[in-house]
Design an enzyme around this catalytic site. Structure first.
Site, short mmCIF file in Angstrom:
data_model
loop_
_atom_site.label_atom_id
_atom_site.label_comp_id
_atom_site.label_asym_id
_atom_site.label_seq_id
_atom_site.Cartn_x
_atom_site.Cartn_y
_atom_site.Cartn_z
N ASP A 102 -27.64 -0.41 21.11
CA ASP A 102 -26.38 -0.34 19.93
C ASP A 102 -26.97 -0.25 18.62
O ASP A 102 -27.66 -1.27 18.27
CB ASP A 102 -25.65 -1.61 20.06
CG ASP A 102 -24.53 -1.65 19.47
OD1 ASP A 102 -24.05 -0.58 18.55
OD2 ASP A 102 -23.50 -2.67 19.60
N LYS B 16 -15.70 7.40 8.56
CA LYS B 16 -16.82 8.63 8.25
C LYS B 16 -16.37 8.83 6.58
O LYS B 16 -17.37 9.08 5.98
CB LYS B 16 -15.95 9.99 8.82
CG LYS B 16 -16.45 9.94 10.32
CD LYS B 16 -18.10 9.60 10.59
CE LYS B 16 -18.56 10.19 11.80
NZ LYS B 16 -19.92 10.01 12.11
N ASP C 266 -29.83 6.45 21.42
CA ASP C 266 -28.66 6.38 21.64
C ASP C 266 -28.00 5.31 22.31
O ASP C 266 -28.82 4.56 23.01
CB ASP C 266 -28.26 7.72 22.54
CG ASP C 266 -26.77 8.11 22.54
OD1 ASP C 266 -26.45 9.28 21.85
OD2 ASP C 266 -25.85 7.46 22.97
N TYR D 256 -11.15 6.23 12.42
CA TYR D 256 -12.25 7.21 12.61
C TYR D 256 -12.49 7.87 11.35
O TYR D 256 -13.70 7.99 10.77
CB TYR D 256 -11.96 8.13 13.76
CG TYR D 256 -13.12 9.25 13.75
CD1 TYR D 256 -14.53 8.86 14.01
CD2 TYR D 256 -12.84 10.70 13.55
CE1 TYR D 256 -15.46 10.08 14.01
CE2 TYR D 256 -13.74 11.81 13.36
CZ TYR D 256 -14.99 11.38 13.85
OH TYR D 256 -16.09 12.22 13.71
#
Length: 264
Positions: free
Chosen positions: A74, A176, A39, A172
């Site tokens: 990252d 996706k 993460d 967003y």
């Protein structure tokens, strides 16, 4: 006792600091897999009542009797990604499962419209959701190809059932959608090497962050619940169960598929 559907296998789970990612890491460990948890900031969801540290999530893996690797950084940084996959391979001797759960709707909803989103927010959303997926796939797939087996599971969203009527969250959803398209292309490319690639598209899942922000984004209200066939919102483990299915042998003849886990 949990069924050991993934005994002897090793997994990498990105976005493991979030509610869905940590649930996936825990479920894969209970199924018998060693897990590398990744993460950018394991403390990010603490402000909404989520996990406060990487050690809390690592403990979910070790409590199941499995080995864990912890990596914070990252996922859009290719050099970081390569170092993580190499660490996982050294620690576990193999990489069998990759779950790309990193990302999210990280920009303010009120600034997320298709006609007005800033360049900075656009770049952030595609880096966090799409570039991160590509980076980990390009690093893990050669290892899987050398083994002659592997399963990639991408967490996506916004294939129609989540598009807000006001047009918000535009990029967003676009990022996706790119992940969904990438999933199918990758599955077609590497199926010949025994590697499967599938995607899971969650509906509204009530983790700590989503629950806290629901009112701001017009989600989580009673009328929204009534539109779900099962008359409830999702739980992170609802998604983790489907990931376990795609990761293991029960889906051995399934690839290039997108499964919407929305409650109907």
């Amino acid at each position: 006792m949990e069924s050991q559907t993934l005994a002897g296998r090793a997994a990498i789970v990105t976005g493991a600091g979030g509610a869905i990612g940590s649930a996936i890491a825990s479920r894969l460990a209970k199924a018998g897999a060693d897990v590398a948890i990744v993460d950018r900031d394991f403390t990010f969801t603490a402000q909404w009542g989520g996990h406060a540290s990487a050690s809390e999530i690592a403990a979910l893996v070790t409590a199941a009797g499995q080995r864990v690797v912890v990596a914070e950084g990252d996922a859009a940084d290719r050099s970081f990604v390569e170092s993580v996959v190499a660490r996982a391979e050294r620690a576990f001797d193999r990489v069998d499962v990759l779950v790309n759960c990193a990302g999210g709707a990280l920009t303010p909803a009120e600034d997320s419209f298709a006609s007005t989103i800033s360049d900075a927010d656009l770049e952030l959303l595609f880096a966090a959701n799409y570039r991160s997926t590509v980076n980990f796939c390009q690093s893990a797939v050669p290892r899987m190809r050398a083994q002659g087996s592997g399963s990639v599971v991408n967490i996506t969203s916004g294939v129609g059932h989540l598009v807000p009527r006001d047009g918000s969250l535009a990029h967003y959803l676009a990022a996706k959608a790119a992940v969904t398209s990438y999933t199918v292309s990758l599955a077609n490319e590497i199926g010949q090497y025994g590697i499967r690639v599938n995607a899971v598209s969650p509906g509204l899942v009530m983790g700590p962050r989503t629950a806290a922000q629901a009112a701001d984004r017009g989600a989580g209200r009673e009328e929204a619940r009534e539109r779900v066939a099962l008359r409830r919102f999702g739980d992170p483990d609802d998604i983790a169960k489907v990931v376990e299915f795609f990761a293991g042998d029960l889906s051995s003849y399934v690839t290039g598929q997108l499964l919407a886990v929305t409650g109907g």
